[in-house]
Write a protein that holds these residues in place. Structure first.
Motif, PDB file in Angstrom:
ATOM      1  N   LEU A  12       1.008  -1.556  -0.141  1.00 28.30           N
ATOM      2  CA  LEU A  12      -0.096  -0.146   0.169  1.00 28.30           C
ATOM      3  C   LEU A  12       1.041   1.638  -0.004  1.00 28.30           C
ATOM      4  CD1 LEU A  12      -2.689   0.993  -0.198  1.00 28.30           C
ATOM      5  CD2 LEU A  12      -2.744   0.710   2.736  1.00 28.30           C
ATOM      6  N   ARG A  38      -1.166  -4.203   3.159  1.00 26.93           N
ATOM      7  CA  ARG A  38      -2.578  -4.076   3.748  1.00 26.93           C
ATOM      8  C   ARG A  38      -2.063  -4.663   5.221  1.00 26.93           C
ATOM      9  NH1 ARG A  38      -5.509  -1.691  -0.526  1.00 26.93           N
ATOM     10  NH2 ARG A  38      -3.814  -1.084  -2.347  1.00 26.93           N
ATOM     11  N   SER A  39      -3.400  -4.462   5.748  1.00 23.39           N
ATOM     12  CA  SER A  39      -3.537  -4.915   6.627  1.00 23.39           C
ATOM     13  C   SER A  39      -2.159  -4.636   7.796  1.00 23.39           C
ATOM     14  CB  SER A  39      -4.338  -5.852   6.609  1.00 23.39           C
ATOM     15  OG  SER A  39      -4.617  -6.886   7.733  1.00 23.39           O
ATOM     16  N   ALA A  73      -0.956   3.469  -2.325  1.00 19.38           N
ATOM     17  CA  ALA A  73      -1.762   3.212  -4.226  1.00 19.38           C
ATOM     18  C   ALA A  73      -1.801   2.915  -4.979  1.00 19.38           C
ATOM     19  CB  ALA A  73      -3.844   2.954  -2.972  1.00 19.38           C
ATOM     20  N   ALA A 167      -8.878   2.644   4.087  1.00 24.69           N
ATOM     21  CA  ALA A 167      -7.553   1.578   3.972  1.00 24.69           C
ATOM     22  C   ALA A 167      -6.210   1.552   4.733  1.00 24.69           C
ATOM     23  CB  ALA A 167      -7.079   0.984   3.209  1.00 24.69           C
ATOM     24  N   LEU A 168      -6.549   3.149   4.583  1.00 23.87           N
ATOM     25  CA  LEU A 168      -5.295   3.693   5.576  1.00 23.87           C
ATOM     26  C   LEU A 168      -5.108   4.626   6.772  1.00 23.87           C
ATOM     27  CD1 LEU A 168      -2.185   3.235   5.533  1.00 23.87           C
ATOM     28  CD2 LEU A 168      -2.063   5.192   3.611  1.00 23.87           C
ATOM     29  N   THR A 199      -4.789  -1.235   6.978  1.00 29.50           N
ATOM     30  CA  THR A 199      -3.184  -1.044   7.268  1.00 29.50           C
ATOM     31  C   THR A 199      -2.707   0.372   8.562  1.00 29.50           C
ATOM     32  OG1 THR A 199      -2.974  -1.280   4.579  1.00 29.50           O
ATOM     33  CG2 THR A 199      -1.421  -0.118   5.666  1.00 29.50           C
TER      34      THR A 199
END
Ligand code: ADP
Length: 227
Positions: A12, A38-39, A73, A167-168, A199
């Motif tokens: 990411l 990610r994550s 991204a 997502a972040l 994330t």
């Protein structure tokens, strides 16, 4: 028959030999390279002045590197058109050192704001805000931010950061003014975000914080990565 290498999902965030100068002389980052998937839960550690906030500001495209590349991204942040920047930032949850909650309205209204700004109608924005506040374990919805403890204010700021389901999430020094128990609670919460697929990149100079088991530490000193 040859077997193609299995490629993992694209990272990411990628820092590729990033150097950042402020003005002509102040070297904040020097040839820093890392990637974050990610994550992941990443702890950016290092003393004050090490360059942690600069890393966060580059990821948020609030700064551009002096040399090297910052890719978020899949996008090189130095090549983004100015018009796309608000969309990029809205796709991130950003919690700066001062939670900057507005004192003239309720906690619920504060948390709703980014959802309203991204165009959700008020009923949906409120629904999202209530969900986000439940996730951070805060039920003082009607309270004004100044009525909350430091730890509760951090939770409210985190709820506001996740209301658009980013997502972040970038967090700068969330435990700076908290006692040990509140600080541990905030870090547990950030770990839960990561488990849920977000994330999370958190900057902290505190040597005494309890590092969650899931966290990967990226350590900076004087603008350089410490291996
Ligand atoms: P940290 O977050 O680890 O405390 P920073 O990224 O804030 O570190 O700062 C890294 C270095 O860059 C420090 O020497 C700091 O003084 C300098 N710096 C940070 N922001 C600016 C700025 N806007 N203008 C000039 N120098 C800055």
């Amino acid at each position: 028959m040859s077997v193609a290498p299995i490629e993992g999902p694209a990272p990411l965030v990628v820092f590729d030999h990033v150097t950042k100068r402020y003005g002509a002389f102040r070297l904040a980052l020097s040839e820093v390279s890392f990637s974050i998937g990610r994550s992941e839960l990443v702890l950016l550690a290092g003393p004050s002045g090490a360059g942690k906030s600069t890393v966060l500001r580059l990821i948020a495209a609030l700064e551009v590197p002096s040399s090297g590349r910052v890719v978020v991204a899949g996008e090189d942040i130095a090549r983004l058109r100015p018009r796309t920047l608000p969309f990029l930032r809205r796709s991130m949850g950003i919690v700066l050192q001062d939670p900057m909650l507005l004192d003239d309205r309720s906690v619920l209204d504060n948390v709703m704001l980014p959802a309203l700004a991204s165009g959700l109608p008020a009923p949906q924005a409120e629904e999202r805000a209530r969900t986000a506040l439940a996730r951070v374990g805060l039920d003082a919805l009607a309270a004004r931010p100044q009525e909350l403890s430091g730890g509760e204010q951090q939770r409210a700021a985190l709820a506001r950061a996740i209301v658009n389901r980013p997502a972040l999430v970038l967090v700068d020094e969330p435990t700076a003014h908290l006692d040990a128990a509140s600080a541990a609670g905030i870090l547990q919460l950030l770990e839960q975000f990561a488990v849920a697929g977000v994330t999370v990149i958190v900057a902290s100079h505190g040597e005494s914080i309890v590092v969650p088991a899931r966290a990967r530490t990226i350590r900076l000193d004087n603008g350089r990565l410490v291996e």
